[in-house]
Design an enzyme around this catalytic site. Structure first.
Site, short mmCIF file in Angstrom:
data_model
loop_
_atom_site.label_atom_id
_atom_site.label_comp_id
_atom_site.label_asym_id
_atom_site.label_seq_id
_atom_site.Cartn_x
_atom_site.Cartn_y
_atom_site.Cartn_z
N GLN A 30 -53.43 79.63 -29.46
CA GLN A 30 -53.66 81.12 -28.97
C GLN A 30 -51.85 81.79 -29.02
O GLN A 30 -52.13 83.01 -29.67
CB GLN A 30 -53.96 81.14 -27.60
CG GLN A 30 -53.96 82.72 -26.80
CD GLN A 30 -55.06 83.61 -27.51
OE1 GLN A 30 -56.11 82.97 -27.59
NE2 GLN A 30 -55.00 84.93 -27.34
N GLU A 31 -51.17 80.98 -28.90
CA GLU A 31 -49.93 81.49 -28.61
C GLU A 31 -49.12 81.93 -29.97
O GLU A 31 -48.48 82.82 -30.59
CB GLU A 31 -49.17 80.70 -28.02
CG GLU A 31 -49.13 80.72 -26.44
CD GLU A 31 -48.96 81.86 -25.80
OE1 GLU A 31 -47.98 82.60 -26.17
OE2 GLU A 31 -49.61 82.17 -24.59
#
Length: 127
Positions: A30-31
């Site tokens: 996600q990051e």
């Protein structure tokens, strides 16, 4: 970076810290989409686990070092799991600095489901 795939290194560090690998992998994806050189031009967040400069400084780590970034990212998840008694939603809200973005937590949870069925042997890495 150790001479193993980044996802395997994350799994290895998650196992050492007692963090579910699916959680660590989902947050990293996600990051940064597993990009150890990712930099957010707005916040200055850096690396696989996207540490902002003030958090990196407080942790005494170099966020541009892929090994330190992953190790500290996984350790931070462990700290948050302990602080929130294993409540993954609360962990993700704090990790992602969720204030107005109501999509962050569901997005990471969905990614966790993708990783939950994966069981891969983890190679030994010496950072």
């Amino acid at each position: 970076m150790p001479d193993i795939p980044i996802q395997d290194f994350i799994r290895q560090e998650a196992a050492k810290a007692g963090v579910p690998a699916a959680l660590a992998l989902a947050v990293a994806q996600q990051e940064s989409s597993f990009n150890p050189t990712a930099v957010n031009p707005k916040s200055g967040a850096t690396g696989t686990f996207q540490f902002i400069p003030s958090t990196a400084k407080a942790r005494g780590m170099n966020p541009a070092d892929p090994v330190q970034n992953i190790q500290h990212g996984v350790r931070y998840l462990r700290e948050l799991l302990d602080r929130h008694q294993g409540n993954v939603d609360a962990v993700l809200k704090e990790y992602g600095g969720v204030v107005d973005d109501v999509s962050y937590v569901p997005s990471v949870v969905a990614r966790m489901k993708n990783f939950s069925g994966q069981v891969k042997p983890t190679a030994t890495a010496v950072p």
